[in-house]
Design a protein around this motif. Structure first.
Motif: not given
Ligand code: NI
Length: 171
Positions: A32-37, A45-57, A73-78
């Motif tokens: 999550l820290e890496d995603m914000f970074e 203003v938003g980033l989804a894990a697949p956008q860094i190559g990780v297919s997780r919700r 804001i962190v959204l997991i399995n939204p």
């Protein structure tokens, strides 16, 4: 660490991401820290894990782009559970850089998701935040904002991207 942003054309962006089942782990915290970074580095203003190559919700949102920690804001399995009203506005995506198009979205949107500890919560957002909820949740379902455009506009973007790919300017 900052991950490079995956660009349109990579199949990871167009598949259903996997449900997260493990919570409260140091691995998830670090991710999550890496995603914000990565999001801040890309000025999004938003980033989804697949956008860094990780297919997780998993998606992160910060409408203040790093200015106000309270807006992280962190959204997991939204899941989107309510959409009210309509808003018209320009939308872009870090995975489709250089393009922006008008997209009609819900004006007030409620999302149900889990946090890093696995606790379920609901949150309602309006305007830009509502748009971000919809845009990021779409990403986790393999859907990009250009799928909301007319076929004509979408094909035009696809053609331009193909040209950039051929020129080696889209990697
Ligand atoms: Ni996006």
């Amino acid at each position: 660490m900052t991950y490079p942003i995956v660009k349109y054309g990579d199949p990871v962006l167009e598949k259903q991401a996997e449900t997260v089942t493990e919570f409260g782990t140091p691995e998830l915290e670090k991710f999550l820290e890496d995603m914000f970074e990565s999001m801040y580095a890309a000025k999004g203003v938003g980033l989804a894990a697949p956008q860094i190559g990780v297919s997780r919700r998993i998606a992160v949102i910060d409408c203040s782009v790093g200015e106000n920690p309270a807006e992280k804001i962190v959204l997991i399995n939204p899941e989107i559970i309510r959409v009210e009203g309509k808003q018209k506005g320009e939308e872009g995506c870090l995975s489709i850089p250089g393009f922006r198009e008008e997209v009609v979205r819900g004006q007030k949107v409620t999302v149900r998701a889990q946090n890093a500890r696995g606790e379920t919560f609901e949150m309602t957002g309006e305007d830009l935040l509502a748009r971000a909820f919809l845009h990021e949740t779409d990403h986790l379902n393999g859907r990009l904002y250009i799928s909301h455009l007319s076929a004509l506009k979408r094909d035009l973007i696809k053609r331009k991207v193909r040209k950039l790919q051929k020129a080696g300017e889209w990697a």
